[in-house]
Design a protein around this motif. Structure first.
Motif, mmCIF file in Angstrom:
data_model
loop_
_atom_site.group_PDB
_atom_site.id
_atom_site.type_symbol
_atom_site.label_atom_id
_atom_site.label_comp_id
_atom_site.label_asym_id
_atom_site.label_seq_id
_atom_site.Cartn_x
_atom_site.Cartn_y
_atom_site.Cartn_z
ATOM 1 N N THR A 185 42.472 52.176 43.912
ATOM 2 C CA THR A 185 41.927 50.957 44.529
ATOM 3 C C THR A 185 40.786 50.455 43.650
ATOM 4 O O THR A 185 39.861 51.215 43.340
ATOM 5 C CB THR A 185 41.396 51.254 45.955
ATOM 6 N N ILE A 186 40.877 49.211 43.248
ATOM 7 C CA ILE A 186 39.770 48.598 42.494
ATOM 8 C C ILE A 186 39.004 47.702 43.458
ATOM 9 O O ILE A 186 39.564 46.741 44.003
ATOM 10 C CB ILE A 186 40.271 47.763 41.293
ATOM 11 N N ASN A 187 37.741 48.050 43.714
ATOM 12 C CA ASN A 187 36.889 47.259 44.605
ATOM 13 C C ASN A 187 35.981 46.351 43.777
ATOM 14 O O ASN A 187 35.541 46.735 42.704
ATOM 15 C CB ASN A 187 36.022 48.195 45.461
ATOM 16 N N ASN A 188 35.693 45.170 44.323
ATOM 17 C CA ASN A 188 34.961 44.126 43.587
ATOM 18 C C ASN A 188 35.702 43.796 42.286
ATOM 19 O O ASN A 188 35.108 43.694 41.214
ATOM 20 C CB ASN A 188 33.517 44.543 43.304
ATOM 21 N N ALA A 189 37.015 43.658 42.424
ATOM 22 C CA ALA A 189 37.856 43.291 41.273
ATOM 23 C C ALA A 189 37.641 41.816 40.920
ATOM 24 O O ALA A 189 37.296 41.011 41.789
ATOM 25 C CB ALA A 189 39.325 43.521 41.626
ATOM 26 N N ALA A 190 37.864 41.480 39.632
ATOM 27 C CA ALA A 190 37.833 40.071 39.230
ATOM 28 C C ALA A 190 39.044 39.366 39.835
ATOM 29 O O ALA A 190 40.107 39.962 39.988
ATOM 30 C CB ALA A 190 37.859 39.968 37.709
ATOM 31 N N ARG A 191 38.868 38.069 40.181
ATOM 32 C CA ARG A 191 39.935 37.337 40.874
ATOM 33 C C ARG A 191 40.535 36.233 40.011
ATOM 34 O O ARG A 191 41.275 35.382 40.498
ATOM 35 C CB ARG A 191 39.361 36.723 42.156
ATOM 36 N N GLU A 192 40.206 36.226 38.728
ATOM 37 C CA GLU A 192 40.647 35.153 37.838
ATOM 38 C C GLU A 192 42.178 35.007 37.824
ATOM 39 O O GLU A 192 42.895 36.007 37.986
ATOM 40 C CB GLU A 192 40.178 35.445 36.403
ATOM 41 N N PRO A 193 42.688 33.795 37.610
ATOM 42 C CA PRO A 193 44.139 33.578 37.563
ATOM 43 C C PRO A 193 44.841 34.487 36.544
ATOM 44 O O PRO A 193 45.991 34.889 36.762
ATOM 45 C CB PRO A 193 44.268 32.111 37.148
ATOM 46 N N HIS A 194 44.165 34.825 35.445
ATOM 47 C CA HIS A 194 44.843 35.672 34.446
ATOM 48 C C HIS A 194 44.975 37.105 34.933
ATOM 49 O O HIS A 194 45.872 37.816 34.517
ATOM 50 C CB HIS A 194 44.215 35.591 33.048
ATOM 51 N N VAL A 195 44.079 37.554 35.854
ATOM 52 C CA VAL A 195 44.239 38.887 36.453
ATOM 53 C C VAL A 195 45.540 38.896 37.273
ATOM 54 O O VAL A 195 46.347 39.825 37.194
ATOM 55 C CB VAL A 195 43.019 39.235 37.358
ATOM 56 N N GLY A 211 47.376 42.772 45.917
ATOM 57 C CA GLY A 211 46.011 42.276 46.152
ATOM 58 C C GLY A 211 45.387 41.578 44.949
ATOM 59 O O GLY A 211 44.243 41.140 45.044
ATOM 60 N N ALA A 212 46.109 41.447 43.830
ATOM 61 C CA ALA A 212 45.528 40.728 42.680
ATOM 62 C C ALA A 212 45.240 39.296 43.112
ATOM 63 O O ALA A 212 46.081 38.651 43.758
ATOM 64 C CB ALA A 212 46.480 40.761 41.500
ATOM 65 N N GLY A 213 44.058 38.797 42.778
ATOM 66 C CA GLY A 213 43.636 37.481 43.247
ATOM 67 C C GLY A 213 42.627 37.612 44.389
ATOM 68 O O GLY A 213 41.954 36.654 44.749
ATOM 69 N N THR A 214 42.521 38.840 44.963
ATOM 70 C CA THR A 214 41.453 39.122 45.937
ATOM 71 C C THR A 214 40.512 40.130 45.265
ATOM 72 O O THR A 214 40.778 40.582 44.143
ATOM 73 C CB THR A 214 42.003 39.750 47.238
ATOM 74 N N ASP A 215 39.448 40.528 45.991
ATOM 75 C CA ASP A 215 38.530 41.459 45.323
ATOM 76 C C ASP A 215 38.870 42.924 45.568
ATOM 77 O O ASP A 215 38.122 43.806 45.145
ATOM 78 C CB ASP A 215 37.054 41.141 45.645
ATOM 79 N N VAL A 216 40.004 43.191 46.236
ATOM 80 C CA VAL A 216 40.476 44.579 46.346
ATOM 81 C C VAL A 216 41.913 44.642 45.839
ATOM 82 O O VAL A 216 42.812 44.010 46.394
ATOM 83 C CB VAL A 216 40.417 45.093 47.805
ATOM 84 N N ILE A 217 42.122 45.393 44.767
ATOM 85 C CA ILE A 217 43.471 45.535 44.188
ATOM 86 C C ILE A 217 43.927 46.970 44.399
ATOM 87 O O ILE A 217 43.181 47.911 44.100
ATOM 88 C CB ILE A 217 43.457 45.185 42.674
ATOM 89 N N ARG A 218 45.138 47.131 44.950
ATOM 90 C CA ARG A 218 45.689 48.484 45.178
ATOM 91 C C ARG A 218 46.887 48.679 44.279
ATOM 92 O O ARG A 218 47.786 47.835 44.206
ATOM 93 C CB ARG A 218 46.097 48.646 46.640
ATOM 94 N N ILE A 219 46.896 49.813 43.589
ATOM 95 C CA ILE A 219 47.948 50.095 42.612
ATOM 96 C C ILE A 219 48.577 51.438 42.954
ATOM 97 O O ILE A 219 47.872 52.452 43.022
ATOM 98 C CB ILE A 219 47.343 50.170 41.187
ATOM 99 N N ASN A 220 49.870 51.444 43.195
ATOM 100 C CA ASN A 220 50.580 52.711 43.392
ATOM 101 C C ASN A 220 51.264 53.061 42.076
ATOM 102 O O ASN A 220 52.088 52.279 41.573
ATOM 103 C CB ASN A 220 51.615 52.583 44.518
ATOM 104 N N GLY A 221 50.913 54.202 41.507
ATOM 105 C CA GLY A 221 51.425 54.572 40.180
ATOM 106 C C GLY A 221 52.942 54.723 40.171
ATOM 107 O O GLY A 221 53.538 55.152 41.157
ATOM 108 N N ARG A 222 53.558 54.346 39.080
ATOM 109 C CA ARG A 222 55.010 54.471 38.887
ATOM 110 C C ARG A 222 55.267 55.150 37.544
ATOM 111 O O ARG A 222 54.447 55.060 36.633
ATOM 112 C CB ARG A 222 55.680 53.092 38.873
ATOM 113 N N GLU A 223 56.452 55.795 37.407
ATOM 114 C CA GLU A 223 56.749 56.509 36.158
ATOM 115 C C GLU A 223 57.514 55.677 35.150
ATOM 116 O O GLU A 223 57.367 55.828 33.951
ATOM 117 C CB GLU A 223 57.551 57.783 36.476
ATOM 118 N N ARG A 224 58.412 54.800 35.640
ATOM 119 C CA ARG A 224 59.296 54.076 34.734
ATOM 120 C C ARG A 224 58.963 52.577 34.727
ATOM 121 O O ARG A 224 58.679 51.995 35.772
ATOM 122 C CB ARG A 224 60.779 54.235 35.148
ATOM 123 N N PHE A 225 59.019 51.984 33.560
ATOM 124 C CA PHE A 225 58.778 50.544 33.424
ATOM 125 C C PHE A 225 59.887 49.950 32.552
ATOM 126 O O PHE A 225 60.092 50.409 31.434
ATOM 127 C CB PHE A 225 57.419 50.290 32.775
#
Ligand code: UD1
Length: 427
Positions: A185-195, A211-225
């Motif tokens: 969880t990234i708290n006080n994340a930047a909200r810029e359009p490029h984020v 949650g990108a675009g808000t100030d809390v971003i949650r990321i669930n890790g993944r193995e394959r891209f």
């Protein structure tokens, strides 16, 4: 690369017509770095043809990836052949965005070594938030002077809080965390359009970022891209620069290929100055129309992270306010050294006094052509706006800064009626 070419601008022509905005520099740079995370080929479209993009592609190729130009603004990157995790001083000194390789290479290979990045001289620009975030994810980060080394057997999701909403640190941690085990969880994340654009690209590759675009971003890790095709958003700062240039010259300009909400803070400020700014939905696309009064009114501006007034547009806006009716005040909250352009504007007749992070601008009747320098990228944009407004001829040197961020600048301005030409030093 740096040379002695200069731009010669004959001022005093109100800009008229329409201009099409290119892809966003600050979205494209981390998106290209994010391709390193992929297990397949990525095709990135709507890339601006600017120096910063050329440099980041050189870095990606030097790491061992296959980089192929498929057409205008379209690049394919195959990261399968990457055999280095080191971004040398020679590579890093060319642009600030090279710091995104710290998060991307660490996530992909469990190790990364970068040199402190170059970029515009607008303040100290530390990387402590980036490093704090990588450490929270379990990486061992060692700083030896300008060299930063990060390594981890495995990255594990964590709760991270930034003291200031930093664009670079938010994106770098998103890059590292999307392959980490568990939730970050990234708290006080930047909200810029490029984020948001980077998060959308990573999600298309298989990441789980909410949650990108808000100030809390949650990321669930993944193995394959997996590989994918993605088109970068339009550049809000380039669009804003043309809006300001139109307003400053008393012009009437339609801005095409733009996302109007990204420019709400600028539109509101221009309207406060008496400029008519209209957004139109033409069916397939949005356009912004700017119609300027004879003389804009003075205003107060405080730069803030998005959705506040962008620091990158503070500099061109100063040029416009140099001839506004009344006294304007600007407070630069993001970078402590972002008023270098005011000394150059004074050479053109502007009346500007700097007090620390504040600039007081007493509007003068007109600016006069002079020999000036672009002291950084957006200072270069400020010089262009000032030159377009000024009586007589202005010569702008240090074009390398401007070429880092503005695609086909002369062509676009000539299309709006400006009298501008690039003089090659050896002509
Ligand atoms: C990015 C943009 C730049 C823009 C800026 C603000 C790129 C390549 N550059 O720069 O064009 O002007 O966002 O919109 O996208 N800070 C720290 N420690 C850190 C990181 C940042 O103290 O580790 C501070 C900075 O000094 C600054 C503030 O946080 O005062 C915001 O900086 P940040 O958003 O990180 O800017 P950059 O990523 O350098």
């Amino acid at each position: 690369m740096p040379n002695n070419d200069y731009l010669e601008i004959e001022g005093g022509v109100p800009l008229k017509g329409s201009v099409t905005i290119s892809g966003s520099k600050n979205a494209a740079l981390p998106i290209l770095c994010a391709c390193v995370l992929s297990d397949g080929k990525c095709r990135i479209e709507n890339l601006p043809d600017i120096e910063d993009i050329h440099r980041i592609l050189e870095i990606i190729a030097m790491l061992g990836a296959k980089v192929e130009q498929l057409g205008s603004g379209i690049i394919e990157i195959d990261p399968a052949t990457i055999d280095s995790h080191v971004v040398t001083y020679e590579m890093a000194s060319k642009l600030r965005a090279s710091y995104y390789m710290l998060g991307a290479l660490l996530a992909r290979f469990g190790k990364a070594e970068i040199n402190q990045p170059g970029g515009c001289p607008i303040g100290q620009r530390p990387m402590d938030f980036h490093i704090k975030g990588m450490r929270a994810l379990g990486a061992e980060v060692v700083e030896r002077g300008a060299v930063i080394t990060a390594s981890a057997e495995k990255l594990v999701g964590a709760d991270i809080y930034f003291d200031i909403a930093s664009v670079g640190a938010t994106i770098n941690i998103m890059l590292a965390a999307c392959r980490a085990e568990g939730r970050t969880t990234i708290n006080n994340a930047a909200r810029e359009p490029h984020v948001v654009d980077v998060a959308n690209f990573l999600n298309l590759m298989g990441a789980s970022i909410r949650g990108a675009g808000t100030d809390v971003i949650r990321i669930n890790g993944r193995e394959r891209f997996h590989g994918c095709t993605y088109a970068v958003i339009p550049d809000q700062i380039e669009a804003g620069t043309y809006m300001i240039a139109a307003a400053a010259t008393g012009g009437s300009v339609t801005i095409k290929n733009v996302i109007p909400t990204h420019l709400d803070s600028l539109s509101a400020k221009l309207m406060e100055c008496g400029v008519d700014v209209q957004t139109q939905d033409n069916g397939t696309d949005f356009v912004i129309q700017v119609n300027a009064p004879e003389r804009p009114r003075a205003v107060k501006i405080k730069t803030m992270p998005y959705p506040g007034f962008p620091t990158d547009l503070q500099q061109p806006m100063t040029s416009m306010l140099a001839t506004a009716d009344g006294v304007s005040d600007i407070t630069e909250n993001l970078f402590e050294n972002r008023f270098n352009h005011t000394a150059e504007l004074s050479r053109m007749g502007a009346d500007i006094v700097i007090y620390g992070r504040n600039a007081q601008i007493k509007g003068v009747e007109k600016l006069y052509g002079a020999d000036v320098c672009a002291t950084d990228l957006r200072a270069g944009a400020a010089m262009i706006v000032a030159a377009l407004m000024a009586e007589g001829t202005t010569r702008i040197r240090n074009l390398y800064y401007i070429d880092r961020g503005y695609e086909r600048l002369e062509e676009k301005l000539i299309g709006l009626g400006a009298r501008i030409k690039r003089i090659c030093a050896d002509e």
